[in-house]
Structures are given as C-alpha cells and as structure tokens.
Write a protein that holds these residues in place. Structure first.
Motif, mmCIF file in Angstrom:
data_model
loop_
_atom_site.group_PDB
_atom_site.id
_atom_site.type_symbol
_atom_site.label_atom_id
_atom_site.label_comp_id
_atom_site.label_asym_id
_atom_site.label_seq_id
_atom_site.Cartn_x
_atom_site.Cartn_y
_atom_site.Cartn_z
ATOM 1 N N ASN A 1 -4.876 6.488 -6.895
ATOM 2 C CA ASN A 1 -4.830 5.215 -6.775
ATOM 3 C C ASN A 1 -4.358 4.375 -5.440
ATOM 4 N N THR A 2 -3.286 4.961 -4.925
ATOM 5 C CA THR A 2 -2.539 4.577 -3.794
ATOM 6 C C THR A 2 -3.669 4.580 -2.758
ATOM 7 N N ILE A 3 -4.552 5.617 -2.553
ATOM 8 C CA ILE A 3 -5.455 5.498 -1.719
ATOM 9 C C ILE A 3 -6.474 4.569 -1.911
ATOM 10 N N VAL A 4 -6.909 4.424 -3.182
ATOM 11 C CA VAL A 4 -8.001 3.424 -3.452
ATOM 12 C C VAL A 4 -7.484 1.887 -2.971
ATOM 13 N N ALA A 5 -6.159 1.610 -3.449
ATOM 14 C CA ALA A 5 -5.422 0.452 -3.081
ATOM 15 C C ALA A 5 -5.689 0.161 -1.726
ATOM 16 N N LEU A 6 -5.230 1.066 -0.911
ATOM 17 C CA LEU A 6 -5.100 1.105 0.766
ATOM 18 C C LEU A 6 -6.458 0.195 1.120
ATOM 19 N N PHE A 7 -7.506 0.699 0.485
ATOM 20 C CA PHE A 7 -8.854 0.173 1.047
ATOM 21 C C PHE A 7 -8.626 -1.495 1.089
ATOM 22 N N TYR A 8 -8.547 -1.915 -0.144
ATOM 23 C CA TYR A 8 -8.443 -3.369 0.032
ATOM 24 C C TYR A 8 -7.268 -4.210 0.632
ATOM 25 N N TYR A 9 -6.274 -3.479 0.538
ATOM 26 C CA TYR A 9 -5.024 -3.960 1.451
ATOM 27 C C TYR A 9 -5.459 -4.106 2.975
ATOM 28 N N LEU A 10 -6.130 -3.088 3.440
ATOM 29 C CA LEU A 10 -6.644 -3.185 4.542
ATOM 30 C C LEU A 10 -7.779 -3.926 5.205
ATOM 31 N N THR A 11 -8.782 -4.061 4.100
ATOM 32 C CA THR A 11 -9.808 -5.395 4.272
ATOM 33 C C THR A 11 -9.187 -6.519 4.687
ATOM 34 N N VAL A 12 -8.111 -7.079 3.958
ATOM 35 C CA VAL A 12 -7.424 -8.195 4.177
ATOM 36 C C VAL A 12 -6.942 -8.135 5.603
ATOM 37 N N LEU A 13 -6.261 -6.940 6.047
ATOM 38 C CA LEU A 13 -5.788 -7.066 7.356
ATOM 39 C C LEU A 13 -7.138 -7.050 8.406
ATOM 40 N N LYS A 14 -8.075 -6.351 8.232
ATOM 41 C CA LYS A 14 -9.211 -6.488 9.099
ATOM 42 C C LYS A 14 -9.473 -7.949 9.168
ATOM 43 N N GLY B 1 0.996 -1.110 0.122
ATOM 44 C CA GLY B 1 -0.031 -0.019 -0.056
ATOM 45 C C GLY B 1 0.856 1.319 -0.110
ATOM 46 N N GLY B 2 2.215 1.165 0.235
ATOM 47 C CA GLY B 2 3.014 2.402 0.227
ATOM 48 C C GLY B 2 3.120 3.063 1.478
ATOM 49 N N ILE B 3 3.172 2.390 2.586
ATOM 50 C CA ILE B 3 3.243 3.281 3.991
ATOM 51 C C ILE B 3 4.419 3.148 4.557
ATOM 52 N N PRO B 4 4.982 4.166 5.120
ATOM 53 C CA PRO B 4 6.519 3.975 5.451
ATOM 54 C C PRO B 4 6.117 3.451 6.817
ATOM 55 N N PRO B 5 7.179 2.747 7.403
ATOM 56 C CA PRO B 5 8.897 2.569 6.840
ATOM 57 C C PRO B 5 9.144 1.573 6.166
ATOM 58 N N PHE B 6 8.126 0.969 5.241
ATOM 59 C CA PHE B 6 8.310 -0.428 4.604
ATOM 60 C C PHE B 6 8.751 0.081 3.297
ATOM 61 N N ALA B 7 9.398 -0.732 2.438
ATOM 62 C CA ALA B 7 9.975 -0.762 0.949
ATOM 63 C C ALA B 7 9.181 0.006 -0.092
ATOM 64 N N GLY B 8 8.096 -0.461 -0.017
ATOM 65 C CA GLY B 8 7.102 0.128 -1.112
ATOM 66 C C GLY B 8 6.682 1.683 -0.838
ATOM 67 N N PHE B 9 6.977 1.971 0.380
ATOM 68 C CA PHE B 9 6.771 3.691 0.155
ATOM 69 C C PHE B 9 7.898 4.337 -0.505
#
Lengths: 101, 485
Positions: free
Chosen positions: B415-428, B382-390
């Motif tokens: 698009n990064t914001i849209v993508a965060l939604f489904y990445y976070l759904t998996v985490l939920k 999803g591109g969140i720091p401090p991870f490599a994708g960011f």
C-alpha cells in the motif's frame, strides 16, 4: 424487583433496533434526530436497569450525563438544520448533495 | 483520608489551563470588538504557555496512577497525547489567523479550545463516564466548527453530515458501554477488566460489546467501514478545521482505542488483534485505491488520511510495546505532516480559488518555498526517509513482523508503494506542469508561514533525531500495559 431484568434488556434492544433503522432508512432530518434519541434512550434504559440490579448509583449518574449530551447534540443539529433550511427550504437528507458522497 | 487539592489540580494542569484560556477568550471577545484578530494570537500564546507548563510540571511517575476518584489515569500515554493535541491546536490556531473568514471570529477559537480540552480528557480517561463525556466534549464543538461558514452551503452540509455520523456511532458505542456496565456493575475501566476476568460472562457477549465500542472508536479514527463521512466533511469544512479533524481528532481516537483494547479486553487479545488487522487492511486498500482517482486535493488528502489510519492500526494490531510506541510516533509525525499539507492547500486554495490538483500547475515557479514544503509533506506522507513519516511506518511495520503478522506488514508495504503514486502525481503537477499565471507570486501571511516552518522543521527533526520521542513513546507504551495503583 417484580419484573425480571431480561424484560428491560429486550425492550431496550427493540428500541435500539428501531432507532438504528430510523437513522438508516428515514430521510427527514428531524425524524433521524428522533431516532437518534431513541438509540440514546435504549442505552439509558439498560444503565438504569443495571443500576437497580447491582444497587450502585453510577448507572443512574451516567444517564444524567447521556441526557445532557444528547440534548447538546440535538441543539447543535437543529441550528445546522436551520442554516440549511434557509438556503434549501428543505431538510431532506437526500437533497444534501452539494458534496459528492 | 486527606485530599491534597493542590496536587490534584497540578495533575490536570493542562485541562485547567485550557479552561482558563477558554474563559479569557470568551471575555476578551466581548470587549475587543474591533480587533478580534488578536484573539487568535492570545489563543496561540496561551496554548504555547500550556504546552511548556505541561512539559515541565505534569511529567507523570513511571508507574501509572489513578486520580480524581479513579476518573483519570496519570501516565505517560496521557501526557504525550496531551502534548500532541495542544501542539495540533496551536498550529490550527495559526492557520485560522491566516484565514480571513475565520480570523475575526472569537467563537472559532473558543470552540477549538473546547474541543482540545475534550481530547486531553480522552487521552487520560479511565472511567466510562469520563470517556463518554470527553468524546462528546471533543465532538460537539467539531460539528459547529465543520459547519462554521454558515453562508457556505458546503460547510453547513459537512457539519450536519459529521453530526449525523458522529451521533449515530456514539450511540452505538454507548450501547456497548451499557453492556460492559451490565457485565461488571462498574464504570471504572480497570475494575471492569478485573471483573470480566473473574466473572462468568460468556466470551461471545464480551466480544459483541467490544465490537459495539469499536464502532465509536472506528468512526473517530475514520477507519473503513466507518469512513464515509471523511471525504465529504474534509471537503466542506474550512481548511484549518479539516486539518484539525484529520490529525488531532484522529490521534484522540487512537488514544482511547489503544487504552480501551489494552485495558478492558486483555483476555480477548486474539479476537481483537484479528479485527483490528482486518480494519487496517480494509482502510489501507480502500483509502489508497480511492485516492488514486481523486482530482480534488482535499478529497485526496481525506482518502490518504483513511489509508494512514490503516497503517497506524497495524501498530495497534501488533499488541506490543513496539507497536504502541510506533502508533504514538506515527501520530506525532502525521500531525505535523498533515497540518502542513492542509496549511499549504489553504494558501493555494485562497490564491487560486480552486482545490483541484490541476490548479497546482506552476506552483514551483509562483512560490518555490511552498512547493518545497509540499515536496517535504508528500514525501513524508509517502514514507520516504529522512522525513518523519518514514520512521513511523518503519516502527509499525517492524512491530507487525516482530509479532508474526508478516502478511499485514507485506500488505502495508504494498500500500505504501500504491500511495507513493498519487503523492508523486501531486508533486509532478507542482514541479513539471506550467500555467499562465506562474509569474504572479503567492503571498504567505506571517501566521501561516510560522506554522508551516514549525511543521516542516518538525517533520525533518522527527525524521532525523529519533531518540527523544521514541524514548517517550516507549515509556508510554510500557505504562499502558501496566495496571495503575
């Protein structure tokens, strides 16, 4: 050279279009593979034409490699088709639908 | 002219190493009938050795050089991409060892190594013949790998679908190659560029040839509109193969895409930056919007990987050193992240027997470590720091802004914001939902555990310690824009 280069190019373009239409429209996997071969051979024809036109050999060498690669691709494809045929008794591409797309 | 064979051999050391390893695996496969599982460890050790040898001995000169009769360009780009492929293959081997239906099959490692060999040549090919052969050496083993589980109908189907798409796009690409050969009378990339510059070829014809070639590369990186194969093939292929396809194979596609565009078409820059920007926009939107609707984690990752290809294309569209180094950084980060993702999906899939996202309920209680790993992976994707994708996203967006492609950067951020939604759904689902089986712990084999630890440490390391890889990729980006001697 008796025949102008453009004749070869037009023939090759026709072959390429027939090939692409065959891949897109025909549903029998074997016919699809034959159409793929047609596309590769359309490219081969251009290579040979220009190799003769420029009088350099690279184009002809390229053709050898393309033929080898196309044969390898078809060999793998036929193996996969046999594996599918065992379970489905059909090689119709439309019936390969256990995956949704 | 004296030919220094020793030096020439050293220049393609990783490829020679892979070839020897392939031979070793092939022979051992004949003799170790009872303990083929060890072949996986042999492959892993061999790849590790090649990785280290490449790191130490094959460091190229600052200025790119042509070698092997102009077939291969020796430069930082080839160097760094080879490392990416070898690392990806080593991690994939570890996941294969952990997979019961693959571990005991010698031919699996053989095909994987052959494909890696092709990728290494793709990264440094400087001639159309070499390029075509390298692409096919990479792809043909991948057909077999995707359809490897012949008893599983989904696997065979994914193999044949991959083959049909690959063969068709590579035929179109080859047709583009014939045009380039026709315009210039040579197959050497740098000579083609020279002759296109001083020749009298109409611009429209060159652009048409470029479009044909882009079809083949677009397929390899699964960019929209050449993405149709990706969800089906990832869904049907064995887990480690899906991971390998989505990372190393995609990286190889980007390596040739960048080299071909920068080297052959420097005069058509305005046209191809626009085309690449459009491909990128389409990939991001189609990938992310379709991912939102997915219930199956493998298909979700497939659409996510299409969207990721879109972000990486932003770096290519920027057509600048910063953009190219962003592409390389992004691909390295993405390799570690997505391999970890498919590793976790494989472990859960085997334990639960399902790839549905709902099957991940209660994972945080069954295996806190795996859940934490998935957290790192999803946040990095999803591109969140401090991870490599960011860092990868930061670099490609910065490159787009630097070159005035502000609209593209804005679309990327949306698009990064849209993508965060489904990445976070998996985490939920992993952290908040409960399931009845949550008291049963989930077993992680040593091979898969090792690979996951390497990936997670790598993701965090690349997200925190930016300088070394960024320095390398900047060097690589610089050499890609120079003409070799």
């Amino acid at each position: 050279m008796g025949i102008p280069v453009s004749y070869y190019l037009v023939l090759s373009a026709i072959m390429f279009v027939i090939g692409i239409l065959g891949v897109l429209l025909r549903r029998n996997a074997l016919v699809t593979f034959m159409s793929l071969e047609m596309m590769f051979n359309a490219a081969n024809l251009i290579f040979v034409t220009f190799a003769a036109y420029y009088r350099v050999l690279t184009g002809q060498i390229f053709v050898f490699f393309v033929m080898t690669v196309a044969a390898a691709e078809v060999a793998v494809g036929l193996a996969l088709m046999v594996a599918i045929f065992r379970t489905k008794h059909s090689i119709d591409l439309d019936q390969m639908s256990s995956l949704k797309g | 002219m004296m030919i220094d064979v020793g030096r020439m051999m050293l220049e393609i050391l990783p490829e020679i190493g892979l070839l020897i390893l392939i031979g070793v695996v092939l022979v051992l496969d004949l003799f170790w009938r009872k303990s083929r599982k060890k072949l996986g460890w042999v492959s892993f050790a061999g790849l590790l050795l090649i990785f280290v040898l490449t790191l130490v001995f094959v460091q190229p000169a600052r200025l790119p050089q042509l070698t092997w009769g102009g077939m291969i360009s020796l430069d930082m780009t080839g160097y760094i991409f080879r490392m990416i492929f070898i690392a990806g293959a080593a991690l994939t081997v570890l996941y294969a060892i952990a997979n019961d239906s693959l571990a005991g099959r010698g031919e699996f490692y053989l095909l994987l190594l052959t494909s890696t060999l092709g990728m290494c040549f793709m990264a440094s090919a400087a001639d159309l013949i070499m390029l075509f052969l390298a692409i096919e050496t990479t792809t043909v083993p991948l057909f077999v790998l995707a359809g490897f589980l012949t008893r599983d109908q989904k696997s065979v189907e994914s193999g044949i679908k991959y083959l049909l798409f690959a063969a068709m796009t590579s035929a179109v690409m080859l047709y583009g190659f014939t045009w380039l050969y026709g315009f210039s009378g040579t197959t050497q990339l740098y000579q083609i560029a020279e002759r296109l510059k001083y020749g009298f070829v109409p611009q429209a014809a060159v652009v048409a040839a470029m479009m044909l070639v882009l079809v083949g590369f677009g397929f390899k990186i699964s960019a929209v509109p050449f993405h149709f194969w990706a969800p089906d093939v990832y869904d049907g292929a064995p887990y480690p193969v899906a991971g390998f396809l989505s990372t190393a194979s995609k990286a190889a596609g980007f390596a040739v895409l960048a080299r071909a565009l920068f080297v052959i078409f420097p005069l058509q820059t305005e046209t191809w930056t626009l085309i690449v920007a459009l491909l990128s926009t389409a990939s991001m939107f189609v990938g992310n919007l379709l991912a939102l609707a997915q219930k199956n984690i493998k298909r979700l990752l497939a659409y996510s990987s299409i969207a990721q290809a879109g972000y990486i294309l932003i770096g290519v569209a920027a057509d600048s050193p910063l953009g190219t180094s962003g592409v390389i950084y992004y691909l390295s980060a993405y390799l570690l992240t997505n391999l970890a993702a498919f590793g976790i999906v494989a472990l859960v899939g085997r334990a639960v027997g399902s790839d549905e996202i709902s099957a991940y309920a209660g994972l945080s209680r069954r295996s806190p470590a795996l859940a934490l790993a998935m957290l790192v992976v999803m946040l990095s994707l999803g591109g969140i720091p401090p991870f490599a994708g960011f860092i990868g996203k930061l670099l490609v967006f910065a490159a787009a802004i630097e070159r005035g492609l502000i609209w593209l950067a804005i679309l990327g951020v949306i698009n990064t914001i849209v993508a965060l939604f489904y990445y976070l759904t998996v985490l939920k689902v992993i952290y908040l939902y409960r399931s009845e089986e949550e008291d049963k712990p989930l077993a992680v084999s040593s091979a898969a555990g090792t690979a996951l630890v390497i990936c997670i440490v790598g993701i965090i390391a690349l997200g925190v310690v930016i300088a070394p890889l960024y320095g390398w990729s900047t060097d690589a980006a610089a050499t890609l824009l120079f003409l070799p001697r």
